[in-house]
Design a protein around this motif. Structure first.
Motif, mmCIF file in Angstrom:
data_model
loop_
_atom_site.group_PDB
_atom_site.id
_atom_site.type_symbol
_atom_site.label_atom_id
_atom_site.label_comp_id
_atom_site.label_asym_id
_atom_site.label_seq_id
_atom_site.Cartn_x
_atom_site.Cartn_y
_atom_site.Cartn_z
ATOM 1 N N UNK A 1 1.229 -0.968 -0.315
ATOM 2 C CA UNK A 1 0.255 0.226 0.381
ATOM 3 C C UNK A 1 0.878 1.083 0.126
ATOM 4 N N UNK A 2 -0.013 2.016 -0.319
ATOM 5 C CA UNK A 2 0.610 3.745 0.360
ATOM 6 C C UNK A 2 0.447 4.712 0.536
ATOM 7 N N UNK A 3 0.391 5.954 1.108
ATOM 8 C CA UNK A 3 0.002 6.590 2.198
ATOM 9 C C UNK A 3 -1.446 6.970 1.294
ATOM 10 N N UNK A 4 -1.672 7.167 0.038
ATOM 11 C CA UNK A 4 -3.029 7.820 -0.177
ATOM 12 C C UNK A 4 -4.435 6.391 0.734
ATOM 13 N N UNK A 5 -3.406 5.285 1.035
ATOM 14 C CA UNK A 5 -4.456 4.104 1.271
ATOM 15 C C UNK A 5 -4.585 4.220 3.160
ATOM 16 N N UNK A 6 -4.051 5.418 3.415
ATOM 17 C CA UNK A 6 -3.029 5.083 4.498
ATOM 18 C C UNK A 6 -3.748 5.519 5.613
ATOM 19 N N UNK A 7 -5.261 5.313 5.730
ATOM 20 C CA UNK A 7 -6.373 6.555 6.446
ATOM 21 C C UNK A 7 -5.938 5.962 7.622
ATOM 22 N N UNK B 1 3.634 -4.932 3.112
ATOM 23 C CA UNK B 1 4.360 -3.430 2.216
ATOM 24 C C UNK B 1 3.660 -2.375 2.314
ATOM 25 N N UNK B 2 4.739 -1.617 2.414
ATOM 26 C CA UNK B 2 4.303 0.225 2.460
ATOM 27 C C UNK B 2 5.596 0.973 1.141
ATOM 28 N N UNK B 3 5.041 2.009 0.032
ATOM 29 C CA UNK B 3 5.568 2.084 -1.098
ATOM 30 C C UNK B 3 5.425 3.762 -0.635
ATOM 31 N N UNK B 4 6.531 4.309 -0.543
ATOM 32 C CA UNK B 4 6.576 6.637 -0.490
ATOM 33 C C UNK B 4 7.613 6.017 -1.274
ATOM 34 N N UNK B 5 7.064 7.503 -1.510
ATOM 35 C CA UNK B 5 7.318 7.985 -3.023
ATOM 36 C C UNK B 5 7.723 9.877 -3.031
#
Length: 248
Positions: free
Chosen positions: A76-82, A90-94
């Motif tokens: 997941x990315x930041x947009x998925x983390x509410x 897994x965490x993807x950070x751009x």
């Protein structure tokens, strides 16, 4: 090189090669870093478990992203983390300003970094995630979403249970075979090699540099939490992110 650092009385581990990347903050904790407080289930509250480390790294609790780890292959990315932590491993950070955290106690923490585009992916690779190629999927998502190349990546594998101590059932090995793993490469008898399995996936993608802490959590249960050896309820952290402005 994976080495222990001690600053202001706080100890943690880091890779020398990653310390050279401008703006990248990363840390792998040990028993001596983790205060082993209950997980409150919310990122800001979880952060209070390690106030000393966060203060040392100049990371604010509000900048942390955590997931509810379920031994999956989901990234997941930041947009998925509410407000509620997403179910993922897994965490993807751009881009800068956010810091991911993966928690382990025998499972393998893997950090893939794309220095040129200031992006990274952190994954929690236990036997299920490794079987289902979570490291490969995380790197593929990093390559696709951030438009970078595998040869430019640096991937680091942290402390985890190693083949010397990791005996598994025949059904686990069969699951690896069914998912396309070469058992001759990733196992010895009934002992599973998480590092070799993840390394094989990374090499198949053409990753330019693979670092390995080469430390077994079960052999060094004095330093690291090991659920297999001591039934520990504590967890180590693998924390990483890019700081805005490019300073380390």
């Amino acid at each position: 090189m994976f080495r222990q650092l001690r600053r202001q009385g706080i100890s943690y581990y880091a890779f020398s090669e990653l310390k050279e990347i401008p703006g990248l903050v990363h840390a792998f904790t040990s028993r001596r870093t983790d205060l082993n407080l209950p997980d409150a289930g919310k990122p800001a509250e979880v952060a209070h478990q390690k106030p000393g480390l966060l203060e040392l790294l100049n990371v604010q609790p509000a900048e942390l992203l955590t997931v509810r780890q379920i031994h999956s292959d989901r990234i997941v990315g930041p947009a998925d983390c509410g407000p509620e932590r997403p179910r993922a491993d897994g965490i993807l950070l751009a881009g800068p300003g956010r810091f991911g955290v993966i928690r382990t106690a025998d499972c393998m923490p893997i950090l893939a970094v794309a220095p040129r585009v200031r992006a990274l992916c952190l994954v929690h690779a236990g036997w299920r995630g490794t079987r289902d190629h979570i490291a490969r999927k995380g790197v593929e998502k990093l390559l696709q979403d951030c438009r970078t190349e595998a040869k430019d990546l640096i991937v680091a594998m942290g402390p985890a249970i190693r083949i010397c101590c990791y005996e598994v059932g025949e059904e686990v090995l069969q699951g690896f075979r069914q998912q396309g793993h070469d058992l001759g490469r990733v196992s010895r008898g009934r002992h599973l090699d998480l590092a070799a399995a993840n390394r094989a996936d990374l090499e198949d993608l053409g990753v330019g540099c693979i670092l390995d802490a080469q430390m077994c959590t079960a052999c060094r249960a004095d330093l690291f939490y090991s659920h297999r050896k001591l039934k520990d309820s504590g967890r180590m952290w693998a924390l990483a992110g890019f700081r805005a402005g490019g300073s380390t």
